[in-house]
Enzyme design. Sequence first.
Site, mmCIF file in Angstrom:
data_model
loop_
_atom_site.group_PDB
_atom_site.id
_atom_site.type_symbol
_atom_site.label_atom_id
_atom_site.label_comp_id
_atom_site.label_asym_id
_atom_site.label_seq_id
_atom_site.Cartn_x
_atom_site.Cartn_y
_atom_site.Cartn_z
ATOM 1 N N ASN A 78 0.343 -7.863 17.577
ATOM 2 C CA ASN A 78 -0.831 -8.421 16.512
ATOM 3 C C ASN A 78 -2.199 -8.440 17.349
ATOM 4 O OD1 ASN A 78 -1.335 -9.199 13.826
ATOM 5 N ND2 ASN A 78 -2.140 -11.023 14.835
ATOM 6 N N SER A 121 -0.654 -12.298 10.086
ATOM 7 C CA SER A 121 -1.286 -13.436 10.387
ATOM 8 C C SER A 121 -0.001 -14.508 10.162
ATOM 9 C CB SER A 121 -2.514 -13.814 9.489
ATOM 10 O OG SER A 121 -1.926 -13.744 8.087
ATOM 11 N N GLY A 167 1.491 -6.943 12.920
ATOM 12 C CA GLY A 167 0.249 -6.973 12.185
ATOM 13 C C GLY A 167 0.267 -7.730 11.009
ATOM 14 N N GLU A 183 -4.725 -10.631 17.355
ATOM 15 C CA GLU A 183 -4.966 -11.753 17.619
ATOM 16 C C GLU A 183 -3.591 -12.751 17.880
ATOM 17 O OE1 GLU A 183 -8.105 -12.633 15.055
ATOM 18 O OE2 GLU A 183 -6.760 -12.568 13.382
ATOM 19 N N HIS A 199 6.554 -7.865 -1.285
ATOM 20 C CA HIS A 199 5.434 -8.223 -2.016
ATOM 21 C C HIS A 199 5.414 -7.063 -3.262
ATOM 22 C CE1 HIS A 199 4.065 -11.207 0.955
ATOM 23 N NE2 HIS A 199 5.104 -11.535 0.627
ATOM 24 N N ASP A 239 0.887 -1.099 -0.190
ATOM 25 C CA ASP A 239 0.103 0.118 0.032
ATOM 26 C C ASP A 239 0.903 1.381 -0.036
ATOM 27 O OD1 ASP A 239 -0.694 -0.857 3.366
ATOM 28 O OD2 ASP A 239 1.020 0.425 2.747
ATOM 29 N N CYS A 279 4.255 -0.218 -25.795
ATOM 30 C CA CYS A 279 4.547 -1.322 -26.733
ATOM 31 C C CYS A 279 3.455 -1.946 -26.984
ATOM 32 C CB CYS A 279 5.782 -2.233 -26.063
ATOM 33 S SG CYS A 279 5.087 -3.503 -24.695
HETATM 34 C C1 BV8 Z 1 6.177 -18.368 -3.370
HETATM 35 C C2 BV8 Z 1 0.983 -8.917 -3.003
HETATM 36 C C3 BV8 Z 1 7.436 -19.859 -4.745
HETATM 37 C C4 BV8 Z 1 -0.342 -8.918 -3.698
HETATM 38 C C5 BV8 Z 1 0.912 -10.907 -1.476
HETATM 39 C C6 BV8 Z 1 2.946 -23.561 2.349
HETATM 40 C C7 BV8 Z 1 4.274 -23.333 2.730
HETATM 41 C C8 BV8 Z 1 5.091 -22.342 2.237
HETATM 42 C C9 BV8 Z 1 4.422 -21.634 1.347
HETATM 43 C C10 BV8 Z 1 3.263 -22.065 0.546
HETATM 44 C C11 BV8 Z 1 2.525 -23.005 1.234
HETATM 45 N N1 BV8 Z 1 1.521 -23.238 0.498
HETATM 46 C C12 BV8 Z 1 1.397 -22.160 -0.739
HETATM 47 C C13 BV8 Z 1 2.520 -21.410 -0.385
HETATM 48 C C14 BV8 Z 1 2.905 -20.394 -1.257
HETATM 49 C C15 BV8 Z 1 2.394 -19.164 -0.681
HETATM 50 C C16 BV8 Z 1 1.922 -18.923 0.451
HETATM 51 O O1 BV8 Z 1 2.401 -18.633 1.413
HETATM 52 N N2 BV8 Z 1 0.574 -19.404 0.582
HETATM 53 C C17 BV8 Z 1 -0.182 -19.271 1.889
HETATM 54 C C18 BV8 Z 1 -1.456 -18.527 1.633
HETATM 55 C C19 BV8 Z 1 -0.147 -20.397 2.597
HETATM 56 N N3 BV8 Z 1 3.554 -18.113 -1.201
HETATM 57 C C20 BV8 Z 1 3.411 -17.435 -2.391
HETATM 58 O O2 BV8 Z 1 3.009 -17.794 -3.226
HETATM 59 C C21 BV8 Z 1 4.951 -16.630 -2.411
HETATM 60 N N4 BV8 Z 1 5.680 -17.067 -3.274
HETATM 61 O O3 BV8 Z 1 6.378 -18.994 -2.405
HETATM 62 O O4 BV8 Z 1 7.012 -18.459 -4.633
HETATM 63 C C22 BV8 Z 1 8.400 -19.631 -6.064
HETATM 64 C C23 BV8 Z 1 9.610 -19.703 -5.794
HETATM 65 C C24 BV8 Z 1 10.428 -19.794 -7.064
HETATM 66 C C25 BV8 Z 1 9.981 -19.507 -8.258
HETATM 67 C C26 BV8 Z 1 8.258 -19.576 -8.493
HETATM 68 C C27 BV8 Z 1 7.715 -19.601 -7.228
HETATM 69 C C28 BV8 Z 1 4.167 -15.157 -2.723
HETATM 70 C C29 BV8 Z 1 3.580 -14.656 -1.737
HETATM 71 C C30 BV8 Z 1 3.307 -13.352 -1.798
HETATM 72 C C31 BV8 Z 1 1.745 -13.178 -2.359
HETATM 73 N N5 BV8 Z 1 1.287 -11.838 -2.349
HETATM 74 N N6 BV8 Z 1 0.402 -9.597 -1.713
HETATM 75 C C32 BV8 Z 1 -1.357 -8.023 -3.270
HETATM 76 O O5 BV8 Z 1 -1.122 -7.587 -2.009
HETATM 77 O O6 BV8 Z 1 -2.511 -7.683 -3.973
HETATM 78 S S1 BV8 Z 1 0.527 -11.917 0.032
HETATM 79 C C33 BV8 Z 1 -0.589 -10.805 1.079
HETATM 80 O O7 BV8 Z 1 -0.626 -11.576 2.119
HETATM 81 C C34 BV8 Z 1 -0.169 -9.352 1.266
HETATM 82 O O8 BV8 Z 1 0.948 -9.079 0.906
HETATM 83 C C35 BV8 Z 1 -0.263 -9.543 2.782
HETATM 84 O O9 BV8 Z 1 0.531 -8.603 3.474
HETATM 85 C C36 BV8 Z 1 0.220 -11.142 2.923
HETATM 86 C C37 BV8 Z 1 -0.138 -11.369 4.411
HETATM 87 O O10 BV8 Z 1 -1.027 -11.248 4.715
HETATM 88 P P1 BV8 Z 1 -0.808 -10.090 6.142
HETATM 89 O O11 BV8 Z 1 -0.178 -9.029 5.754
HETATM 90 O O12 BV8 Z 1 -0.438 -10.969 7.267
HETATM 91 O O13 BV8 Z 1 -2.502 -10.053 6.112
HETATM 92 P P2 BV8 Z 1 -3.803 -10.665 6.923
HETATM 93 O O14 BV8 Z 1 -4.910 -9.936 6.749
HETATM 94 O O15 BV8 Z 1 -3.409 -12.204 6.634
HETATM 95 O O16 BV8 Z 1 -3.349 -10.569 8.464
HETATM 96 C C38 BV8 Z 1 -3.391 -9.544 9.236
HETATM 97 C C39 BV8 Z 1 -2.947 -9.577 10.486
HETATM 98 O O17 BV8 Z 1 -3.313 -8.528 11.152
HETATM 99 C C40 BV8 Z 1 -3.990 -10.293 11.265
HETATM 100 O O18 BV8 Z 1 -3.426 -11.247 12.046
HETATM 101 C C41 BV8 Z 1 -5.010 -9.409 12.095
HETATM 102 O O19 BV8 Z 1 -5.308 -10.128 13.373
HETATM 103 C C42 BV8 Z 1 -3.917 -8.571 12.517
HETATM 104 N N7 BV8 Z 1 -4.391 -6.970 12.584
HETATM 105 C C43 BV8 Z 1 -5.672 -6.413 12.048
HETATM 106 N N8 BV8 Z 1 -5.842 -5.429 12.664
HETATM 107 C C44 BV8 Z 1 -4.773 -5.118 13.316
HETATM 108 C C45 BV8 Z 1 -4.022 -6.121 13.202
HETATM 109 N N9 BV8 Z 1 -2.828 -5.997 13.895
HETATM 110 C C46 BV8 Z 1 -2.376 -5.132 14.874
HETATM 111 N N10 BV8 Z 1 -3.168 -3.951 14.720
HETATM 112 C C47 BV8 Z 1 -4.362 -3.883 14.037
HETATM 113 N N11 BV8 Z 1 -5.273 -2.654 14.082
#
Ligand code: BV8
Length: 253
Positions: A213, A189, A187, A215, A119, A104, A150
Amino acid sequence: MAKGGPGLAERVAAAQRVVVLTGAGVSAESGVPTFRGTGGLWRQYRAEDLATPEAFGRDPRLVWEWYDWRRQLIARCAPNAAHFAIVHLERQVPEFLLVTQNVDGLHRRAGSVKMVELHGNLWRARCSREGTIQDLPETPLAEIPPRCACGWLLRPDVVWFGEALPPPALERALLAASACDLFLVVGTSAVVHPAASLPVVAKEHGAPVIEVNLEPTPLTALAHESHHGKAGDLLPRLLGFSLAPDPQPPTPA
Ligand code: BV8
């Protein structure tokens, strides 16, 4: 909650090399929907279904409409006290690196400089063929999906699920995590890899891991301290900062 021992302010005062990892939760109080929270939905889609090369290949217009909506929403948001606390931290410790999963741009708007965006950044677009980068406006795009001069489609300059993270950013983050003497996670998960492995690397190299965080997360069991609450409230208090509304920009060197 904290498991005893020195408070975060004391740990920071003694630290020489601090790394901070942030996720969508650090921007939540700015009004930016998180990925997996209730606000994380757009129309009837889940972020994970749209942030993939397959979704873009199938329907580039739909994916660009989502990013266009996010950019216009984020343009109306401002950094919050958690972002500014991290800027203060950067200016206070000898060696510092902010590693953000967020796309962002709010950390940079708050004044963060020593940072990597694991990311990417939704304020930039990339040509699908040439890889050239261009900045995107805060206003709605004139053409959706946008095209490069292009003729090829532009794509958001972010890392989608299934895509590799930019090697320089990931290498810099891994190096900092393995060399730091304090690792702060704010912040996130902690479910998205490889970002979620960074605190594990820090702990394996002997650094205390402190989580702030809303939670508990899969990281809570591993962390030396977990503080549950809103980052905008907790972080300034834990760091002992009484934050001015907007820290003065750094005086030019
Ligand atoms: C890759 C950009 C390999 C786009 C994003 C199992 C093990 C290991 C890996 C994997 C697996 N299964 C699948 C995978 C791969 C996958 C992955 O991890 N999947 C997950 C879902 C299991 N990972 C990938 O694909 C990555 N690439 O592994 O590539 C590779 C290697 C070589 C060649 C080819 C391939 C790429 C991952 C990046 C994806 N892109 N974003 C966009 O944003 O449009 S990820 C996306 O999730 C965002 O970037 C976000 O930031 C990120 C993580 O989420 P969080 O930031 O934690 O956000 P979330 O909502 O989940 O949580 C918010 C937290 O805040 C909560 O806990 C909440 O309680 C808390 N909160 C809320 N309010 C507050 C607060 N805390 C404090 N104060 C508050 N007020």
